[in-house]
Motif scaffolding. Structure first.
Motif, PDB file in Angstrom:
ATOM      1  N   HIS A  26      82.278  46.921  38.442  1.00 21.48           N
ATOM      2  CA  HIS A  26      81.743  45.693  37.877  1.00 21.48           C
ATOM      3  C   HIS A  26      80.760  45.012  38.825  1.00 21.48           C
ATOM      4  O   HIS A  26      79.858  44.324  38.390  1.00 21.48           O
ATOM      5  N   ASP A  27      80.925  45.186  40.108  1.00 17.60           N
ATOM      6  CA  ASP A  27      80.038  44.565  41.080  1.00 17.60           C
ATOM      7  C   ASP A  27      78.980  45.529  41.593  1.00 17.60           C
ATOM      8  O   ASP A  27      78.527  45.424  42.714  1.00 17.60           O
ATOM      9  N   GLN A  28      78.588  46.460  40.758  1.00 23.84           N
ATOM     10  CA  GLN A  28      77.511  47.381  41.085  1.00 23.84           C
ATOM     11  C   GLN A  28      76.318  46.995  40.213  1.00 23.84           C
ATOM     12  O   GLN A  28      76.445  46.858  38.999  1.00 23.84           O
ATOM     13  N   PHE A  29      75.171  46.791  40.847  1.00 26.34           N
ATOM     14  CA  PHE A  29      73.969  46.360  40.141  1.00 26.34           C
ATOM     15  C   PHE A  29      72.822  47.315  40.444  1.00 26.34           C
ATOM     16  O   PHE A  29      72.829  48.009  41.463  1.00 26.34           O
ATOM     17  N   PHE A  30      71.831  47.297  39.564  1.00 26.80           N
ATOM     18  CA  PHE A  30      70.613  48.082  39.737  1.00 26.80           C
ATOM     19  C   PHE A  30      69.429  47.153  39.507  1.00 26.80           C
ATOM     20  O   PHE A  30      69.275  46.603  38.418  1.00 26.80           O
ATOM     21  N   VAL A  31      68.637  46.952  40.542  1.00 27.43           N
ATOM     22  CA  VAL A  31      67.419  46.153  40.410  1.00 27.43           C
ATOM     23  C   VAL A  31      66.291  47.130  40.108  1.00 27.43           C
ATOM     24  O   VAL A  31      66.040  48.058  40.871  1.00 27.43           O
ATOM     25  N   GLU A  32      65.636  46.919  38.961  1.00 27.50           N
ATOM     26  CA  GLU A  32      64.573  47.820  38.522  1.00 27.50           C
ATOM     27  C   GLU A  32      63.283  47.046  38.306  1.00 27.50           C
ATOM     28  O   GLU A  32      63.306  45.883  37.901  1.00 27.50           O
ATOM     29  N   GLY A  33      62.180  47.717  38.582  1.00 28.66           N
ATOM     30  CA  GLY A  33      60.876  47.098  38.383  1.00 28.66           C
ATOM     31  C   GLY A  33      59.781  48.128  38.487  1.00 28.66           C
ATOM     32  O   GLY A  33      60.046  49.335  38.514  1.00 28.66           O
ATOM     33  N   SER A  34      58.556  47.642  38.569  1.00 24.77           N
ATOM     34  CA  SER A  34      57.411  48.547  38.663  1.00 24.77           C
ATOM     35  C   SER A  34      56.358  47.959  39.591  1.00 24.77           C
ATOM     36  O   SER A  34      56.332  46.756  39.856  1.00 24.77           O
ATOM     37  N   VAL A  35      55.496  48.851  40.070  1.00 24.34           N
ATOM     38  CA  VAL A  35      54.406  48.474  40.975  1.00 24.34           C
ATOM     39  C   VAL A  35      53.111  48.957  40.351  1.00 24.34           C
ATOM     40  O   VAL A  35      53.013  50.092  39.893  1.00 24.34           O
ATOM     41  N   TYR A  36      52.114  48.082  40.334  1.00 23.38           N
ATOM     42  CA  TYR A  36      50.825  48.431  39.737  1.00 23.38           C
ATOM     43  C   TYR A  36      49.688  48.145  40.709  1.00 23.38           C
ATOM     44  O   TYR A  36      49.857  47.426  41.695  1.00 23.38           O
ATOM     45  N   CYS A  37      48.542  48.710  40.382  1.00 21.23           N
ATOM     46  CA  CYS A  37      47.318  48.439  41.122  1.00 21.23           C
ATOM     47  C   CYS A  37      46.557  47.369  40.357  1.00 21.23           C
ATOM     48  O   CYS A  37      46.209  47.569  39.181  1.00 21.23           O
ATOM     49  N   ASP A  38      46.329  46.243  40.995  1.00 20.16           N
ATOM     50  CA  ASP A  38      45.566  45.139  40.406  1.00 20.16           C
ATOM     51  C   ASP A  38      44.088  45.454  40.595  1.00 20.16           C
ATOM     52  O   ASP A  38      43.457  45.037  41.558  1.00 20.16           O
ATOM     53  N   THR A  39      43.555  46.220  39.670  1.00 22.36           N
ATOM     54  CA  THR A  39      42.198  46.764  39.785  1.00 22.36           C
ATOM     55  C   THR A  39      41.112  45.701  39.669  1.00 22.36           C
ATOM     56  O   THR A  39      39.976  45.940  40.061  1.00 22.36           O
ATOM     57  N   CYS A  40      41.449  44.531  39.135  1.00 18.83           N
ATOM     58  CA  CYS A  40      40.471  43.446  39.009  1.00 18.83           C
ATOM     59  C   CYS A  40      40.744  42.288  39.965  1.00 18.83           C
ATOM     60  O   CYS A  40      40.038  41.283  39.925  1.00 18.83           O
ATOM     61  N   ARG A  41      41.785  42.424  40.797  1.00 20.02           N
ATOM     62  CA  ARG A  41      42.149  41.400  41.773  1.00 20.02           C
ATOM     63  C   ARG A  41      42.409  40.048  41.100  1.00 20.02           C
ATOM     64  O   ARG A  41      42.032  38.998  41.594  1.00 20.02           O
ATOM     65  N   THR A  42      43.081  40.079  39.946  1.00 16.61           N
ATOM     66  CA  THR A  42      43.372  38.868  39.179  1.00 16.61           C
ATOM     67  C   THR A  42      44.760  38.312  39.446  1.00 16.61           C
ATOM     68  O   THR A  42      45.067  37.214  39.012  1.00 16.61           O
ATOM     69  N   GLN A  43      45.620  39.072  40.107  1.00 13.39           N
ATOM     70  CA  GLN A  43      47.010  38.725  40.393  1.00 13.39           C
ATOM     71  C   GLN A  43      47.875  38.744  39.135  1.00 13.39           C
ATOM     72  O   GLN A  43      48.914  38.089  39.065  1.00 13.39           O
ATOM     73  N   PHE A  44      47.439  39.508  38.132  1.00  9.38           N
ATOM     74  CA  PHE A  44      48.239  39.804  36.953  1.00  9.38           C
ATOM     75  C   PHE A  44      47.722  41.108  36.354  1.00  9.38           C
ATOM     76  O   PHE A  44      46.620  41.554  36.671  1.00  9.38           O
ATOM     77  N   MET A  45      48.525  41.709  35.491  1.00  5.56           N
ATOM     78  CA  MET A  45      48.140  42.984  34.897  1.00  5.56           C
ATOM     79  C   MET A  45      47.086  42.792  33.813  1.00  5.56           C
ATOM     80  O   MET A  45      47.149  41.824  33.053  1.00  5.56           O
ATOM     81  N   THR A  46      46.125  43.700  33.789  1.00  6.20           N
ATOM     82  CA  THR A  46      45.116  43.740  32.729  1.00  6.20           C
ATOM     83  C   THR A  46      45.137  45.148  32.128  1.00  6.20           C
ATOM     84  O   THR A  46      45.878  46.017  32.592  1.00  6.20           O
ATOM     85  N   ARG A  47      44.284  45.361  31.139  1.00  5.20           N
ATOM     86  CA  ARG A  47      44.234  46.696  30.527  1.00  5.20           C
ATOM     87  C   ARG A  47      43.694  47.756  31.493  1.00  5.20           C
ATOM     88  O   ARG A  47      43.865  48.946  31.274  1.00  5.20           O
ATOM     89  N   LEU A  48      43.069  47.342  32.586  1.00  7.81           N
ATOM     90  CA  LEU A  48      42.552  48.285  33.580  1.00  7.81           C
ATOM     91  C   LEU A  48      43.560  48.574  34.695  1.00  7.81           C
ATOM     92  O   LEU A  48      43.346  49.477  35.501  1.00  7.81           O
ATOM     93  N   SER A  49      44.638  47.808  34.739  1.00 12.84           N
ATOM     94  CA  SER A  49      45.658  48.040  35.764  1.00 12.84           C
ATOM     95  C   SER A  49      46.300  49.401  35.548  1.00 12.84           C
ATOM     96  O   SER A  49      46.354  49.900  34.428  1.00 12.84           O
ATOM     97  N   ARG A  50      46.776  49.975  36.642  1.00 10.74           N
ATOM     98  CA  ARG A  50      47.483  51.252  36.544  1.00 10.74           C
ATOM     99  C   ARG A  50      48.678  51.203  37.483  1.00 10.74           C
ATOM    100  O   ARG A  50      48.673  50.475  38.476  1.00 10.74           O
ATOM    101  N   PHE A  51      49.707  51.968  37.134  1.00 12.49           N
ATOM    102  CA  PHE A  51      50.914  51.981  37.954  1.00 12.49           C
ATOM    103  C   PHE A  51      50.723  52.873  39.167  1.00 12.49           C
ATOM    104  O   PHE A  51      49.948  53.830  39.131  1.00 12.49           O
TER     105      PHE A  51
END
Length: 173
Positions: A26-51
């Motif tokens: 019960h006290d076992q957790f999994f932290v999951e996420g993803s890392v992307y390349c901010d290709t436009c330097r906007t500090q958020f994902m756009t359609r040009l971003s890639r993982f």
């Protein structure tokens, strides 16, 4: 009668063992996420971003009052830019976050340290927050590309974040 009593004892023992196992997990957790390349330097994902595959992230938990690090675990993203970090134990009284460590892409390796703060995704690692699943999802984290892609201007116009060159209107007014 003795046979049914033995079955009842065996069934009770199996139930007890499964309950102990459930409590242990019960006290076992999994932290999951993803890392992307901010290709436009906007500090958020756009359609040009890639993982980014092969990027390194670190999950850190700290005591709320003292700031002492109680847990530090690194993970490397898979081929689709995703990661999973396994954690043992409830961290209700701690502050946990995932931070970027290293990119596998030299063209997209800058970690933003601007006035917005460091790239970090806070996660709640406790069962006392109403979340039944042991999986905790972290917000995506992005490395900044060294130079924005040429197509970024058009993307920012689509998002109404850049002035239209054919218009005198400022989209942010």
């Amino acid at each position: 009668m003795a046979k049914s009593g033995a079955i009842l004892i065996l069934a009770s023992a199996l139930c007890l063992l499964s309950l102990l196992n459930l409590a242990e997990c019960h006290d076992q957790f999994f932290v999951e996420g993803s890392v992307y390349c901010d290709t436009c330097r906007t500090q958020f994902m756009t359609r040009l971003s890639r993982f980014v595959a092969g990027a390194t992230v670190r999950l850190e938990c700290k005591e709320a009052e003292s700031g002492k690090v109680t847990l530090s675990k690194e993970a490397v993203t898979d081929g689709s830019g995703g990661y999973s970090v396994e954690i043992e134990g409830d961290r209700e009284d701690e502050s946990c976050e995932v931070v970027l460590v290293k990119s596998s892409d030299p063209e997209c390796s800058e970690i933003d340290a601007s006035s917005f703060g460091t790239q970090a995704a806070k996660v709640s690692v406790t069962r006392n927050n109403g979340i039944v699943s042991p999986v905790r999802s972290a917000n995506p984290l992005g490395f900044l590309r060294n130079q924005p892609l040429p197509e970024c201007g058009a993307v920012l116009q689509e998002l109404h974040l850049a002035a239209d060159p054919l218009s005198d209107d400022d989209p942010l007014d």
